[in-house]
Design a protein around this motif. Structure first.
Motif, PDB file in Angstrom:
ATOM      1  N   LEU A   1     -12.915 -10.924  -0.807  1.00 26.35           N
ATOM      2  CA  LEU A   1     -12.880  -9.595  -1.141  1.00 26.35           C
ATOM      3  C   LEU A   1     -11.762  -9.884  -2.383  1.00 26.35           C
TER       4      LEU A   1
ATOM      5  N   VAL B   1      -7.271  -3.751   9.165  1.00 27.18           N
ATOM      6  CA  VAL B   1      -8.261  -3.615  10.087  1.00 27.18           C
ATOM      7  C   VAL B   1      -8.324  -4.614  10.927  1.00 27.18           C
ATOM      8  N   GLY B   2      -8.313  -5.894  10.396  1.00 29.69           N
ATOM      9  CA  GLY B   2      -8.261  -7.171  11.152  1.00 29.69           C
ATOM     10  C   GLY B   2      -7.282  -7.367  12.112  1.00 29.69           C
TER      11      GLY B   2
ATOM     12  N   GLN C   1      -5.060  -3.627  -3.026  1.00 33.74           N
ATOM     13  CA  GLN C   1      -4.869  -2.623  -1.984  1.00 33.74           C
ATOM     14  C   GLN C   1      -6.036  -2.763  -1.195  1.00 33.74           C
ATOM     15  N   SER C   2      -7.350  -3.179  -1.813  1.00 35.51           N
ATOM     16  CA  SER C   2      -8.607  -3.315  -0.641  1.00 35.51           C
ATOM     17  C   SER C   2      -8.231  -4.536   0.259  1.00 35.51           C
TER      18      SER C   2
ATOM     19  N   VAL D   1      -6.018  -3.114   3.177  1.00 43.79           N
ATOM     20  CA  VAL D   1      -6.841  -2.330   4.166  1.00 43.79           C
ATOM     21  C   VAL D   1      -7.607  -3.318   5.010  1.00 43.79           C
ATOM     22  N   LEU D   2      -8.400  -4.255   4.543  1.00 43.74           N
ATOM     23  CA  LEU D   2      -8.878  -5.241   5.433  1.00 43.74           C
ATOM     24  C   LEU D   2      -8.185  -5.993   6.213  1.00 43.74           C
TER      25      LEU D   2
ATOM     26  N   THR E   1      -6.444  -3.059  -7.568  1.00 43.08           N
ATOM     27  CA  THR E   1      -7.210  -2.804  -6.497  1.00 43.08           C
ATOM     28  C   THR E   1      -7.476  -3.502  -5.427  1.00 43.08           C
TER      29      THR E   1
ATOM     30  N   LEU F   1     -11.642 -14.003   9.334  1.00 42.08           N
ATOM     31  CA  LEU F   1     -11.021 -12.939   8.536  1.00 42.08           C
ATOM     32  C   LEU F   1     -10.097 -13.152   7.428  1.00 42.08           C
TER      33      LEU F   1
ATOM     34  N   LEU G   1       0.544  -1.114   0.066  1.00 44.64           N
ATOM     35  CA  LEU G   1      -0.048   0.025  -0.016  1.00 44.64           C
ATOM     36  C   LEU G   1       0.725   1.247  -0.051  1.00 44.64           C
TER      37      LEU G   1
ATOM     38  N   GLY H   1     -12.624 -13.713   4.656  1.00 45.15           N
ATOM     39  CA  GLY H   1     -12.968 -12.671   4.313  1.00 45.15           C
ATOM     40  C   GLY H   1     -12.034 -11.869   2.982  1.00 45.15           C
ATOM     41  N   VAL H   2     -10.855 -11.996   3.560  1.00 43.92           N
ATOM     42  CA  VAL H   2      -9.713 -11.430   2.738  1.00 43.92           C
ATOM     43  C   VAL H   2      -9.765 -12.280   1.236  1.00 43.92           C
TER      44      VAL H   2
END
Lengths: 250, 242
Positions: free
Chosen positions: A151, A171-172, A163-164, A167-168, A160, A144, A88, A147-148
Motif C-alpha cells: 500500500l 486494523v491489522g 495516513q493510509s 489505518v491499515l 496520504t 500484513l 495520524l 500489505g503495508v
C-alpha cells in the motif's frame, strides 16, 4: 517544575526531523556497540556453553534465533501501529517515517522467525510446516507487513501513503493478541511462551540467560537498523531544506 | 430519472426523500436503487461463485467422498473470493463522479452512510451467496446435516467479509489499479473468518455443537459493525483528500 517542562519539549523536539537526525547520529554508535557485543556474547554462549536439551539435543539451539526474532517481529508491528497512530493524530512527520521504516524491517524479521521455526520443526515435529494456530497467525503477520509495504509503495503522495498505511496497520493490530494467545487458546503443537514477565522460565538459568542476552541483542540490532533507515528517510524527504543541503555540501 | 444526468426537480425530490428518511435509509435506498439499475453487476459475483466451485471437482477429483470432505472449505473460499471480487466497485463509481466528496462534505454522519453502503453491498452479494450456498453444497456432496451449518455460518460471516473488505476498498479507492492491492490488504484479515466459518460447517457435518463457532463469528461481526465503519470513514477521508 523543570521535569514537567522537559517532557513536552522532548516530545516536540522529536517531531523535528533535524533534531531527530542529530540525536540518532549520537545514539547510533552506542547501539552499534551494544548490538555487536550482545549478539557476539549471546551467540557464543548459546552455541558453545549452554547445555544441550535432554530431549532435543543440540537442535534446540535454534531457539536463540527463533524466539528473539518472533518477539521482535511482533514488537515491530506494535511500534509501526503506534507510530502510525501518532502520525495520524498529531500529524508528526517523524512518526510517519518511523512507521514506514518499520514495515520492511518487520517483514524480514517475521520471515526469519518463520524460517527458523521451519528448520526447528523438521527435527522435532518431523515436518517443515504444520497448520497450527501459532504458525498461521505468524504467517498472517508476515502478510500484513507485505500489505503495508504494498500500500505504501502504491500511493505516490507521501502524506496520504503514511495516513493510509497507518489505518491499515491499526486494523491489522487485531492479529497481535491472536498470535500472543494462540498457544493458550488452542491446543497447539507449538510450545507455550518461553518468556513471561511474571514467572520464572521453565528452563535452567544456563539456558535462558543467553536467550535473554540474544533478545536484548536483537532489540539493539533493530534499533540500529531502524535508525539507519530513518536517517536515510529523513535526508531523502528533507532534501530541499537548507540544513540537509548544508550537510550534503560539506 | 432514467438517463445519467437527473434533472433539477428529480434531484430536489431525492434530497427531500433522504431528509424524510434520515441518512441511513436514504443512503441504503440510493445504493439499492443504483444497483437495481445495473442488474448485470448483481449476477456477476454469483456466477463467479458457481464457477469457482465447479473448478474443484474438475481440477482435483470428482470422487464424492473426497468432495464431501473438502466441500465446507471450498464453498467458504469461493464465497470469500466472490465477495473480494465485488469489493473494488464499492466506492469506485462514487469516487469517480464526485459523489463521495459530497457525501464526506454533507452534514450527515459518515458512520451511518458508510454502514448503509456496506449493508447494501452485503444485501446484494453476501445474502444471495448465502442463499445460493446450499446448491453448491449439493453439487459438492456436502452431507445434509452440514447445510444448516453452512447457511448459518455464511449468514454471520459474509457481513464481516463485506465490512473488512470495505476498509480495503476505501484505502485503495484513489488508486487506479486498486484491484489486486485490495486482495493483498484484505485477505490476511479474512483468514480468521474463513477458519471459523469452515470449522462451523465441518462441525455440523460431524455432528458437533455449532454454538461456539457461531458465537465467535457473531463476535467478529459485532466488533466489525462497531469499529469497521470508523476505519472505512477515516480511510475514505484520507483517500479523497490525498
Amino acid at each position: 517544575m523543570a521535569d514537567k517542562k522537559w517532557l513536552p519539549r522532548w516530545f516536540y523536539q522529536l517531531a523535528s526531523p533535524r533534531w531527530c537526525y542529530d540525536i540518532t547520529g549520537k545514539l547510533l554508535p552506542i547501539f552499534v556497540i551494544a548490538a555487536v557485543l550482545t549478539l557476539v556474547v549471546g551467540t557464543v554462549w548459546a552455541l558453545a556453553f549452554a547445555p544441550a536439551d535432554y530431549q532435543q539435543g543440540n537442535s534446540f539451539r535454534i531457539i536463540y534465533i527463533h524466539v528473539p526474532s518472533s518477539i521482535l517481529a511482533q514488537s515491530c508491528y506494535m511500534l509501526m501501529a503506534v507510530a502510525g497512530a501518532i502520525g495520524l493524530i498529531w500529524k508528526m512527520k517523524v512518526a510517519d517515517m518511523v512507521a514506514k521504516c518499520c514495515a520492511p524491517i518487520g517483514a524480514s524479521i517475521a520471515i526469519l522467525s518463520l524460517a527458523t521455526g521451519a528448520i526447528w520443526g523438521k527435527p522435532t515435529w518431523g515436518s517443515w510446516w504444520v497448520w497450527d494456530a501459532r504458525l498461521t497467525s505468524m504467517l498472517i503477520l508476515f502478510f500484513l507487513y507485505l500489505g503495508v509495504i504494498a500500500l505504501n509503495s502504491a500511493i505516490e503522495s507521501e502524506r496520504t501513503a503514511a495516513q493510509s498505511t497507518a489505518v491499515l496497520a491499526l486494523v491489522g493490530l487485531v492479529n497481535i493478541p491472536i498470535i500472543k494467545y494462540s498457544v493458550d487458546w488452542w491446543n497447539t503443537l507449538h510450545q507455550p511462551a518461553t518468556f513471561t514477565l511474571t514467572e520464572r522460565p521453565a528452563m535452567p538459568s544456563e539456558m535462558w540467560l543467553p536467550l535473554l542476552v540474544m533478545v536484548i541483542g536483537f532489540y539493539c540490532f533493530f534499533a540500529v537498523a531502524m535508525m539507519l533507515r530513518l536517517r536515510n528517510e529523513i535526508i531523502q524527504r528533507e532534501r530541499r531544506s537548507s540544513w540537509v543541503r548544508a550537510l550534503m555540501t560539506n | 430519472m432514467s438517463d445519467s444526468m437527473p434533472n433539477r426537480p428529480a434531484v430536489d425530490a431525492m434530497i427531500t426523500e433522504c431528509r424524510l428518511d434520515g441518512p441511513f435509509w436514504g443512503a441504503l435506498k440510493r445504493e439499492l436503487l443504483l444497483s437495481y439499475r445495473r442488474k448485470s453487476d448483481l449476477v456477476n459475483p454469483l456466477i463467479f461463485f458457481l464457477m469457482v466451485a465447479t473448478l474443484f471437482p474438475l481440477g482435483v477429483s470428482p470422487d464424492p467422498t473426497f468432495l464431501a470432505d473438502v466441500a465446507p472449505g471450498v464453498v467458504w473460499v469461493a464465497a470469500l473470493l466472490a465477495t473480494l471480487l465485488s469489493m473494488d466497485s464499492l466506492f469506485r463509481s462514487d469516487f469517480e463522479d464526485g459523489t463521495l466528496e459530497q457525501i464526506l462534505l454533507s452534514p450527515q454522519p459518515l458512520y451511518l452512510v458508510v454502514l448503509a453502503k456496506v449493508l447494501a453491498h452485503w444485501m446484494l452479494t453476501g445474502l444471495p451467496l448465502t442463499i445460493l450456498a446450499p446448491l453448491l453444497g449439493v453439487m459438492l456432496f456436502l452431507p445434509g446435516d452440514g447445510m444448516w451449518g453452512l447457511v448459518l455460518s455464511l449468514l454471520l460471516g459474509t457481513p464481516t467479509l463485506s465490512l473488512v473488505g470495505a476498509i480495503g476498498a476505501a484505502l485503495t479507492v484513489g488508486l487506479r489499479k486498486g484491484g489486486v492491492l485490495i486482495s493483498l490488504l484484505v485477505l490476511p484479515l479474512y483468514i480468521p473468518v474463513l477458519i471459523f466459518g469452515s470449522a462451523a460447517v465441518q462441525g455440523a457435518v460431524t455432528g458437533l455443537p455449532l454454538g461456539g463457532y457461531l458465537a465467535i463469528l457473531g463476535a467478529m461481526l459485532s466488533l466489525g459493525l462497531v469499529l469497521a465503519p470508523l476505519a472505512i470513514g477515516a480511510a475514505l477521508r484520507i483517500s479523497v483528500s490525498g
